[in-house]
Write a protein that holds these residues in place. Structure first.
Motif, PDB file in Angstrom:
ATOM      1  N   GLU A   1      40.816  46.899  30.840  1.00 12.84           N
ATOM      2  CA  GLU A   1      40.707  46.485  29.438  1.00 12.84           C
ATOM      3  C   GLU A   1      42.061  46.029  28.901  1.00 12.84           C
ATOM      4  O   GLU A   1      42.161  45.037  28.167  1.00 12.84           O
ATOM      5  CB  GLU A   1      40.157  47.647  28.605  1.00 12.84           C
ATOM      6  N   HIS A   2      43.110  46.744  29.285  1.00  9.57           N
ATOM      7  CA  HIS A   2      44.467  46.393  28.849  1.00  9.57           C
ATOM      8  C   HIS A   2      44.847  44.994  29.324  1.00  9.57           C
ATOM      9  O   HIS A   2      45.363  44.186  28.549  1.00  9.57           O
ATOM     10  CB  HIS A   2      45.468  47.418  29.382  1.00  9.57           C
ATOM     11  N   GLU A   3      44.597  44.698  30.593  1.00  8.92           N
ATOM     12  CA  GLU A   3      44.946  43.364  31.111  1.00  8.92           C
ATOM     13  C   GLU A   3      44.116  42.278  30.445  1.00  8.92           C
ATOM     14  O   GLU A   3      44.587  41.148  30.281  1.00  8.92           O
ATOM     15  CB  GLU A   3      44.774  43.316  32.630  1.00  8.92           C
ATOM     16  N   GLY A   4      42.907  42.623  30.054  1.00 10.49           N
ATOM     17  CA  GLY A   4      42.073  41.665  29.335  1.00 10.49           C
ATOM     18  C   GLY A   4      42.646  41.290  27.985  1.00 10.49           C
ATOM     19  O   GLY A   4      42.412  40.181  27.484  1.00 10.49           O
ATOM     20  N   LYS A   5      43.420  42.209  27.399  1.00  9.44           N
ATOM     21  CA  LYS A   5      44.076  41.927  26.115  1.00  9.44           C
ATOM     22  C   LYS A   5      45.411  41.217  26.313  1.00  9.44           C
ATOM     23  O   LYS A   5      45.773  40.328  25.543  1.00  9.44           O
ATOM     24  CB  LYS A   5      44.281  43.229  25.345  1.00  9.44           C
ATOM     25  N   VAL A   6      46.148  41.604  27.343  1.00 11.24           N
ATOM     26  CA  VAL A   6      47.458  40.995  27.622  1.00 11.24           C
ATOM     27  C   VAL A   6      47.306  39.538  28.052  1.00 11.24           C
ATOM     28  O   VAL A   6      48.084  38.662  27.651  1.00 11.24           O
ATOM     29  CB  VAL A   6      48.201  41.800  28.709  1.00 11.24           C
ATOM     30  N   CYS A   7      46.290  39.272  28.883  1.00  8.03           N
ATOM     31  CA  CYS A   7      46.036  37.911  29.383  1.00  8.03           C
ATOM     32  C   CYS A   7      44.557  37.606  29.162  1.00  8.03           C
ATOM     33  O   CYS A   7      43.737  37.795  30.061  1.00  8.03           O
ATOM     34  CB  CYS A   7      46.405  37.811  30.868  1.00  8.03           C
ATOM     35  N   PRO A   8      44.183  37.138  27.961  1.00 10.63           N
ATOM     36  CA  PRO A   8      42.767  36.928  27.642  1.00 10.63           C
ATOM     37  C   PRO A   8      42.083  35.971  28.610  1.00 10.63           C
ATOM     38  O   PRO A   8      42.640  34.953  29.010  1.00 10.63           O
ATOM     39  CB  PRO A   8      42.813  36.339  26.231  1.00 10.63           C
ATOM     40  N   GLY A   9      40.897  36.344  29.005  1.00 10.01           N
ATOM     41  CA  GLY A   9      40.113  35.527  29.918  1.00 10.01           C
ATOM     42  C   GLY A   9      38.681  35.980  29.894  1.00 10.01           C
ATOM     43  O   GLY A   9      38.244  36.679  28.975  1.00 10.01           O
ATOM     44  N   GLY A  10      37.933  35.599  30.906  1.00 12.27           N
ATOM     45  CA  GLY A  10      36.532  35.973  30.940  1.00 12.27           C
ATOM     46  C   GLY A  10      35.903  35.631  32.268  1.00 12.27           C
ATOM     47  O   GLY A  10      36.586  35.321  33.251  1.00 12.27           O
ATOM     48  N   MET A  11      34.570  35.690  32.273  1.00 12.01           N
ATOM     49  CA  MET A  11      33.794  35.416  33.479  1.00 12.01           C
ATOM     50  C   MET A  11      32.583  34.572  33.103  1.00 12.01           C
ATOM     51  O   MET A  11      32.044  34.719  32.004  1.00 12.01           O
ATOM     52  CB  MET A  11      33.345  36.723  34.140  1.00 12.01           C
TER      53      MET A  11
END
Length: 341
Positions: A132-142
Motif C-alpha cells: 500500500e505504501h509503494e502504491g502511494k509513493v509511486c501511483p499506478g494500477g492494474m
C-alpha cells in the motif's frame, strides 16, 4: 495424501463485506480461525469482514489478511464437516498440492505446514502495508486486457515503458517510475498488466488500438506484481527473515515459476520476490493437471480461480468452498467420489 486433489486460494479483489459471516455462525472450527486472527492482529478483523465499511476492507493492509483469514476459515469448516473429531488444515482431506493466487499463496502456507496461522497473518498484514505504501509513493494500477496474446502484449508493455521513461525529466526517482509489465498470466485471453500510472495508460491505449477486446482497470490501490513494488521486496525480506519458515509437507506451487516448492529457503525467496514478479497462473494449473490432479477446490471468497481453471485445462472437476452451503455440498461430493471416507 489424495493425489488427485489440489487446494487453490484466491487473491486480492475477492474480498466483499459480509464474507465469512455465514461460516462463522455455523462452524466452531471457523470461529476459532477468526478468533485467532483477531487475537494475532490486535483488532476485530472478523467485524471488518462481516460488517465493513467496504472502503476500509478494500485497503490493501486489511484486504490481504482478511482474505487469508476467510479462506482458512472455510477450509477449517470443510475439514470439520468431513471429520468433526480429528480435523486440521490438511486432515482428513490432504491435498497433493496447494497453490494460491498472489496473497493466496500465503493462505497455502499453514496448510502446507510451512508457517503457523499467527505468523502468517502478521506477515501478510505487513506485506499489505508495504504494498500500500509503494502504491502511494509511486501511483499506478492494474488493468485486465481481454482477448490479446501475451507476446504482442509484452511488446506493448515494452513500448509503453520506453515512451513513459522518455517523458520523464531527469532520472527516475523510483524503480517503478515509467514502467509497466505483464503482472498476471491468469488464463488464455485474460492477462493483467501493471505499472506506474502514465506507463499503464500508454499500454492500455496501445492494446486497444492493436486489437484487445477490452482493457478493464482493476480496483486496486497500486501496481502490484510490477517494478513499482520493488522497494516492498526489501521490506518483506526483513519480515521473512524473522519468521520460522519450515519445509513444506505439501508442495506449494510457486507464483513466479509455476513449479512446486517445499524447501523453506526456496519458499522464503519466492514469498519475498513474488510481490514484484508476475503471477504465472496458467503454468500453475498446467503443472497441476499434468501431475495428475483432477479435482480442484477453490477455497475462499469469490469464484475467480474456478473460472480460470476451466479456461486453462479441460476435463477437470472444480469445486468452490466460499459459502456455508458449499461446505456441506462439497463434503458430500468428496464422499460420493470416494476421495474421502
Amino acid at each position: 495424501m489424495t493425489s488427485r486433489v489440489a487446494f487453490l486460494f484466491p487473491g486480492q479483489g475477492s474480498q466483499a463485506v459480509g464474507m465469512g459471516a455465514d461460516v462463522f455462525a455455523s462452524s466452531p472450527a471457523a470461529r476459532r480461525v477468526f478468533a485467532a486472527a483477531d487475537d494475532a492482529l490486535g483488532f476485530s478483523l472478523s467485524d471488518l469482514c462481516f460488517n465493513g465499511p467496504e472502503e476500509t476492507l478494500r485497503d490493501t493492509i486489511n484486504a490481504q489478511p482478511a482474505i487469508v483469514t476467510v479462506s482458512l476459515a472455510y477450509l477449517a469448516a470443510l475439514q470439520e464437516a468431513l471429520s468433526p473429531e480429528q480435523s486440521s488444515w490438511s486432515s482428513p482431506l490432504k491435498p497433493a498440492f496447494v497453490a494460491g493466487h498472489s496473497v493466496g499463496e500465503w493462505s497455502a502456507l499453514p496448510v502446507a505446514g510451512a508457517l503457523d496461522l499467527k505468523e502468517t497473518l502478521l506477515a501478510v498484514r505487513e506485506r499489505g502495508r508495504l504494498m500500500e505504501h509503494e502504491g502511494k509513493v509511486c501511483p499506478g494500477g492494474m488493468s485486465a486486457v481481454i482477448a490479446m496474446d501475451e507476446e504482442p502484449l509484452g511488446q506493448i508493455c515494452q513500448e509503453a515503458t520506453e515512451q513513459a521513461l522518455a517523458e520523464i525529466t531527469g532520472q527516475p526517482t523510483h524503480p517503478g517510475q515509467g514502467r509497466v509489465i505483464i503482472a498476471n498470466y491468469n488464463a488464455p485471453g485474460q492477462i493483467v498488466i501493471s505499472g506506474e500510472k502514465r506507463a499503464l495508460e500508454l499500454a492500455g491505449e496501445l492494446a486497444k488500438t492493436r486489437g484487445a477486446k477490452r482493457v478493464i482497470p482493476l480496483a486496486v490501490s497500486g501496481a502490484f506484481h510490477s517494478p513499482v513494488m520493488q522497494p516492498a521486496v526489501e521490506g518483506l525480506s526483513k519480515t521473512l527473515a524473522e519468521l520460522e519458515l519450515r519445509d513444506a509437507t505439501i508442495p506449494v506451487i510457486a507464483n513466479i515459476s509455476g513449479a512446486p516448492l517445499s524447501n523453506a529457503s526456496a519458499l522464503r525467496q519466492e514469498l519475498t520476490q513474488q510481490v514484484a514478479s508476475s503471477v504465472q497462473w496458467v503454468k500453475t494449473i498446467q503443472y497441476l493437471a499434468e501431475s495428475g490432479v483432477t479435482t480442484f477446490l477453490e477455497i475462499g471468497p469469490g469464484q475467480a480461480l474456478a473460472g480460470m481453471v476451466k479456461r486453462i485445462a479441460k476435463g477437470l472437476t472444480v469445486m468452490n468452498v466460499g459459502k456455508v452451503e458449499e461446505v456441506s455440498k462439497v463434503a458430500a461430493q468428496l464422499r460420493e467420489q470416494g476421495i474421502v471416507n
